[in-house]
Design a protein around this motif. Structure first.
Motif, mmCIF file in Angstrom:
data_model
loop_
_atom_site.group_PDB
_atom_site.id
_atom_site.type_symbol
_atom_site.label_atom_id
_atom_site.label_comp_id
_atom_site.label_asym_id
_atom_site.label_seq_id
_atom_site.Cartn_x
_atom_site.Cartn_y
_atom_site.Cartn_z
ATOM 1 N N SER A 234 0.654 -0.980 0.241
ATOM 2 C CA SER A 234 -0.222 -0.401 0.014
ATOM 3 C C SER A 234 0.625 0.831 0.204
ATOM 4 C CB SER A 234 -1.142 -0.156 1.415
ATOM 5 O OG SER A 234 -1.781 1.254 0.556
ATOM 6 N N SER A 235 1.970 1.398 0.789
ATOM 7 C CA SER A 235 2.364 2.642 0.638
ATOM 8 C C SER A 235 3.864 3.084 -0.546
ATOM 9 C CB SER A 235 3.720 2.041 2.182
ATOM 10 O OG SER A 235 4.656 0.994 1.569
ATOM 11 N N ILE A 236 3.915 1.755 -1.008
ATOM 12 C CA ILE A 236 4.707 1.902 -3.001
ATOM 13 C C ILE A 236 3.870 2.103 -3.475
ATOM 14 C CG2 ILE A 236 5.799 0.396 -4.367
ATOM 15 C CD1 ILE A 236 7.236 -1.796 -1.892
ATOM 16 N N GLU A 237 2.049 1.963 -3.051
ATOM 17 C CA GLU A 237 0.762 2.397 -4.314
ATOM 18 C C GLU A 237 1.123 3.996 -3.905
ATOM 19 O OE1 GLU A 237 -0.308 1.372 -7.137
ATOM 20 O OE2 GLU A 237 -0.931 -0.537 -6.083
ATOM 21 N N ILE A 238 1.232 4.558 -2.706
ATOM 22 C CA ILE A 238 1.249 5.673 -2.802
ATOM 23 C C ILE A 238 2.479 6.487 -3.382
ATOM 24 C CG2 ILE A 238 0.841 7.269 -1.098
ATOM 25 C CD1 ILE A 238 -1.703 5.723 -1.495
ATOM 26 N N LEU A 239 3.203 5.966 -3.786
ATOM 27 C CA LEU A 239 4.168 6.711 -3.872
ATOM 28 C C LEU A 239 4.478 6.196 -5.820
ATOM 29 C CD1 LEU A 239 7.399 4.975 -1.756
ATOM 30 C CD2 LEU A 239 7.124 7.188 -1.384
ATOM 31 N N CYS A 240 4.045 5.509 -6.363
ATOM 32 C CA CYS A 240 3.684 5.367 -7.486
ATOM 33 C C CYS A 240 3.317 5.967 -8.588
ATOM 34 C CB CYS A 240 4.616 3.568 -7.524
ATOM 35 S SG CYS A 240 6.314 3.382 -7.042
ATOM 36 N N GLY A 241 1.425 5.821 -7.446
ATOM 37 C CA GLY A 241 0.684 6.494 -8.010
ATOM 38 C C GLY A 241 -0.139 7.825 -7.637
ATOM 39 N N PRO A 242 -0.898 8.438 -6.347
ATOM 40 C CA PRO A 242 -0.913 9.378 -6.302
ATOM 41 C C PRO A 242 0.302 10.662 -6.121
ATOM 42 C CG PRO A 242 -2.401 7.448 -4.513
ATOM 43 C CD PRO A 242 -1.496 6.610 -5.913
ATOM 44 N N LEU A 243 0.915 10.311 -5.506
ATOM 45 C CA LEU A 243 2.638 11.053 -5.277
ATOM 46 C C LEU A 243 2.529 12.063 -6.559
ATOM 47 C CD1 LEU A 243 4.036 12.696 -3.094
ATOM 48 C CD2 LEU A 243 5.374 10.759 -3.246
ATOM 49 N N ILE A 244 2.834 10.789 -7.718
ATOM 50 C CA ILE A 244 3.431 11.809 -8.920
ATOM 51 C C ILE A 244 2.460 11.707 -10.033
ATOM 52 C CG2 ILE A 244 5.745 10.573 -7.956
ATOM 53 C CD1 ILE A 244 5.724 8.505 -9.914
ATOM 54 N N GLY A 245 1.095 11.482 -9.587
ATOM 55 C CA GLY A 245 -0.183 11.820 -10.524
ATOM 56 C C GLY A 245 0.035 10.830 -11.159
ATOM 57 N N MET A 246 0.053 9.448 -11.302
ATOM 58 C CA MET A 246 -0.202 7.941 -11.708
ATOM 59 C C MET A 246 -1.275 7.378 -11.413
ATOM 60 S SD MET A 246 1.949 7.571 -14.486
ATOM 61 C CE MET A 246 1.285 9.302 -14.700
ATOM 62 N N ALA A 247 -2.283 6.592 -11.593
ATOM 63 C CA ALA A 247 -3.413 6.078 -10.951
ATOM 64 C C ALA A 247 -2.557 4.998 -10.731
ATOM 65 C CB ALA A 247 -3.966 5.294 -12.199
ATOM 66 N N HIS A 248 -3.576 4.427 -9.500
ATOM 67 C CA HIS A 248 -2.779 3.660 -8.822
ATOM 68 C C HIS A 248 -3.211 1.815 -9.326
ATOM 69 C CE1 HIS A 248 -7.934 2.776 -7.192
ATOM 70 N NE2 HIS A 248 -7.545 1.942 -7.133
ATOM 71 N N GLY A 249 -2.763 1.225 -9.147
ATOM 72 C CA GLY A 249 -2.362 -0.117 -9.626
ATOM 73 C C GLY A 249 -3.634 -0.790 -10.597
ATOM 74 N N TYR A 250 -4.361 -0.882 -9.570
ATOM 75 C CA TYR A 250 -6.046 -1.646 -9.432
ATOM 76 C C TYR A 250 -6.493 -0.536 -10.970
ATOM 77 C CZ TYR A 250 -10.323 -3.335 -8.345
ATOM 78 O OH TYR A 250 -11.771 -3.956 -8.627
#
Length: 349
Positions: A234-250
């Motif tokens: 979950s923490s990695i999802e936030i770094l690679c998704g919302p923090l940098i403007g990308m969709a989350h993995g799902y």
């Protein structure tokens, strides 16, 4: 059988020329894939080459992207991969973030509009080779169930940490937030072997060792402690998704298709820390050496087992495989033969 890594590199180079991938990008992709297999990370090494070839052919991955740095502040940067090869974008970004860390002490870079980048450890290692501590994260589409869930939600979302402690020696950590990568399931299906206990889930939400029943991976920690792997993911999802403007993995397109034309828009996140930002370099190396000395004094539970520091088995494997070749099985031979025939190339691996 084992194949000399130079022969594999030569074959990859010739295929990528046919696909009109420019020289520097070819070299970076090959560095990532062959380097991973040399270190024993077979699930994310040369085995995935045919997948990337297919993505380049169909248009999911651009063969000539316009990658660029689109934001740079003190210690913070954002790099646009322009739907190109994730390995190329992440290796380029690794050099940028290490350079920034040497100026600021610590730096982070987000990579957007990317594709699958192989083994996370390639990029933390690249940062560490420039005298920084490196961390590397990526998300992916849904492969892993949430803790207490029964359908896939997170990607395998790996964590990688690499710290240099002397020339060409590293403490090197690289693992997914699931017990196994999805490629392990694919290999088990291909080889008709069973999986380990509590690593995969069937459609009923039950643990299964039958690879053909698997619809998702269990988070690291298994039935009782999988909340730890889920939280890490979950923490990695936030770094690679919302923090940098990308969709989350799902919400990402599946890595395994059927759509291989539409770019997947993955995010990656890299951090670099200058090793002498807090104490001088000699003290840093001395501290790590003391840690390793004390670790090696610990007694293993049996004479047949050794206590290894993180990254030591990869170092041993790389030395062996450089001398003796990379393992090459029937599945790889078939995949590469198909590619060679398609592009009218000599295949003598």
């Amino acid at each position: 059988m084992n194949i000399n890594h130079k022969k594999i590199e030569f074959f990859f180079h010739n295929v990528l020329v046919k696909l009109k991938v420019k020289k520097n990008d070819r070299e970076l992709l090959i560095k990532s894939l062959v380097g991973s297999s040399l270190r024993g990370v077979d699930s994310h090494g040369i085995r995935l080459f045919s997948h990337y070839v297919h993505c380049l052919e169909k248009g999911r991955i651009k063969n000539n992207p316009k990658m660029k740095l689109i934001k740079k502040q003190k210690g913070i940067a954002l790099y646009d991969a322009d739907d190109g090869l994730g390995h190329v974008a992440a290796l380029k970004a690794s050099k940028i973030v290490a350079s920034m860390a040497k100026q600021n002490g610590i730096a982070a870079i987000g990579i957007i509009n990317s594709s699958h980048y192989g083994a996370a450890g390639v990029y933390s290692l690249e940062i560490a080779q420039q005298n920084c501590i490196g961390l590397s994260f990526t998300h992916s589409d849904a492969f892993a169930i949430p803790f207490n869930g029964k359908s896939a939600f997170h990607g395998t979302n790996p964590y990688s940490f690499t710290a240099p402690y002397k020339k060409n020696d590293y403490i090197h950590v690289d693992f997914s937030s699931t017990s196994i990568p999805w490629n392990r399931v694919m290999r088990a299906r291909s080889n008709q072997t069973s999986l380990k206990k509590q690593v995969a889930i069937n459609k009923k939400g039950e643990f299964t060792q039958d690879a053909f029943e698997v619809i998702g991976l269990a988070p690291l920690g298994g039935e009782d402690y999988g909340y730890k792997g889920f939280a890490l993911s979950s923490s990695i999802e936030i770094l690679c998704g919302p923090l940098i403007g990308m969709a989350h993995g799902y919400r990402l397109l599946s890595m395994i298709g059927p759509d291989f034309k539409t770019p997947r828009k993955l995010g990656h996140f890299l951090i670099a820390m200058k090793i002498d930002a807090f104490v001088d370099k000699k003290e840093f190396f001395r501290g790590i050496q003391l840690y390793l000395n004390d670790l090696k004094k610990q007694k293993p539970k049996s004479k047949n087992k050794k206590i290894l520091y993180p990254g030591e088995i990869e170092k041993i494997t790389e030395k062996f495989r450089k001398a003796n070749g990379i393992p090459f099985d029937k599945e790889l031979r078939e995949n590469f033969s198909i590619i060679a025939e398609k592009y009218n190339l000599k295949f003598d691996l």
